[in-house]
Design a protein around this motif. Structure first.
Motif, mmCIF file in Angstrom:
data_model
loop_
_atom_site.group_PDB
_atom_site.id
_atom_site.type_symbol
_atom_site.label_atom_id
_atom_site.label_comp_id
_atom_site.label_asym_id
_atom_site.label_seq_id
_atom_site.Cartn_x
_atom_site.Cartn_y
_atom_site.Cartn_z
ATOM 1 N N VAL A 11 0.868 -1.166 0.000
ATOM 2 C CA VAL A 11 0.000 0.000 0.000
ATOM 3 C C VAL A 11 0.911 1.225 0.000
ATOM 4 C CG1 VAL A 11 -1.761 1.289 1.262
ATOM 5 C CG2 VAL A 11 -1.779 -1.221 1.329
ATOM 6 N N ALA A 12 0.890 1.997 -1.089
ATOM 7 C CA ALA A 12 1.743 3.181 -1.211
ATOM 8 C C ALA A 12 0.949 4.415 -0.805
ATOM 9 C CB ALA A 12 2.255 3.310 -2.637
ATOM 10 N N PHE A 13 1.605 5.333 -0.098
ATOM 11 C CA PHE A 13 0.917 6.507 0.410
ATOM 12 C C PHE A 13 1.866 7.696 0.512
ATOM 13 C CE2 PHE A 13 2.647 4.038 3.861
ATOM 14 C CZ PHE A 13 3.203 4.969 4.722
ATOM 15 N N ALA A 29 5.630 2.985 1.282
ATOM 16 C CA ALA A 29 4.723 1.852 1.069
ATOM 17 C C ALA A 29 4.882 0.903 2.238
ATOM 18 C CB ALA A 29 5.038 1.148 -0.247
ATOM 19 N N ALA A 43 2.820 7.643 -4.623
ATOM 20 C CA ALA A 43 1.765 7.229 -3.696
ATOM 21 C C ALA A 43 0.512 6.842 -4.467
ATOM 22 C CB ALA A 43 1.451 8.364 -2.730
ATOM 23 N N ASP A 44 -0.280 5.920 -3.908
ATOM 24 C CA ASP A 44 -1.581 5.606 -4.467
ATOM 25 C C ASP A 44 -2.478 6.832 -4.271
ATOM 26 O OD1 ASP A 44 -0.648 3.032 -4.930
ATOM 27 O OD2 ASP A 44 -1.608 2.183 -3.158
ATOM 28 N N GLU A 46 -5.636 6.881 -3.587
ATOM 29 C CA GLU A 46 -6.452 6.583 -2.403
ATOM 30 C C GLU A 46 -5.921 5.294 -1.780
ATOM 31 O OE1 GLU A 46 -10.143 7.623 -1.836
ATOM 32 O OE2 GLU A 46 -10.122 9.255 -3.260
ATOM 33 N N PRO A 47 -4.906 5.393 -0.919
ATOM 34 C CA PRO A 47 -4.338 4.178 -0.329
ATOM 35 C C PRO A 47 -5.377 3.411 0.494
ATOM 36 C CG PRO A 47 -3.330 6.160 0.616
ATOM 37 C CD PRO A 47 -4.274 6.600 -0.429
ATOM 38 N N ASP A 48 -5.405 2.101 0.302
ATOM 39 C CA ASP A 48 -6.369 1.247 0.996
ATOM 40 C C ASP A 48 -5.697 0.562 2.185
ATOM 41 O OD1 ASP A 48 -8.437 -0.379 1.799
ATOM 42 O OD2 ASP A 48 -8.430 -1.635 -0.010
ATOM 43 N N PHE A 49 -5.617 1.302 3.291
ATOM 44 C CA PHE A 49 -4.984 0.768 4.495
ATOM 45 C C PHE A 49 -5.793 -0.370 5.114
ATOM 46 C CE2 PHE A 49 -3.278 5.186 4.431
ATOM 47 C CZ PHE A 49 -1.937 4.875 4.305
ATOM 48 N N ASP A 58 -8.013 5.594 7.646
ATOM 49 C CA ASP A 58 -7.670 5.992 6.284
ATOM 50 C C ASP A 58 -7.116 7.416 6.303
ATOM 51 O OD1 ASP A 58 -9.965 7.421 6.787
ATOM 52 O OD2 ASP A 58 -11.138 6.526 5.196
ATOM 53 N N ALA A 63 -1.854 7.184 7.163
ATOM 54 C CA ALA A 63 -0.453 7.326 6.765
ATOM 55 C C ALA A 63 0.447 7.445 7.995
ATOM 56 C CB ALA A 63 -0.291 8.534 5.848
#
Length: 129
Positions: A11-13, A29, A43-44, A46-49, A58, A63
């Motif tokens: 997951v990239a942020f 990530a 970064a994504d 909308e990162p899906d943590f 979120d 992050a």
């Protein structure tokens, strides 16, 4: 981006400014399987943590939590003060970082090298003292 440790899709942020001194880069990530934290090229959107655990926050709180968790897995002893600072920031944003750590420790799909449950208890003791 695949995890360099276990090959799982990460997951990239974007790292919030208050955590950049602790993160591997402006974009990072985290692996939802082993919790390895690395620098990312981008970064994504909308990162899906929630791929880590559903209780994971979120947005910016997510992050911050991801950086804290990555540092915890890397070395709680070396990163203790920074981890505590980041967890307090997550809490200040209305999220429960202790619940997230508890759920990570109980998750059958998350397999970090560190004992997250034990680290959680130690961090709570530090804050209580």
């Amino acid at each position: 981006m695949e995890c360099p440790e276990c090959g799982t899709e990460m997951v990239a942020f974007e790292v919030p400014p208050s955590a950049r001194d602790a993160a591997p880069g402006d974009a990072a990530a985290i692996c939802p399987a082993c919790l390895t934290l690395v620098e990312a090229d981008s970064a994504d959107a909308e990162p899906d943590f929630s791929r880590i655990v559903e209780a994971f926050p979120d947005g910016e709180a997510g992050a911050l939590m991801a950086v804290a968790v990555g540092l915890l897995v890397e070395s709680m002893v070396l990163n203790r003060e920074t981890i505590v600072r980041l967890l307090v920031e997550v809490s200040d944003r209305g999220e429960d970082p202790w619940l997230v750590l508890e759920r990570i420790a109980a998750s059958p799909t998350v397999r970090p090298d560190a004992d997250v449950g034990r680290a959680r208890k130690q961090l709570e003791q530090l804050l209580d003292s």
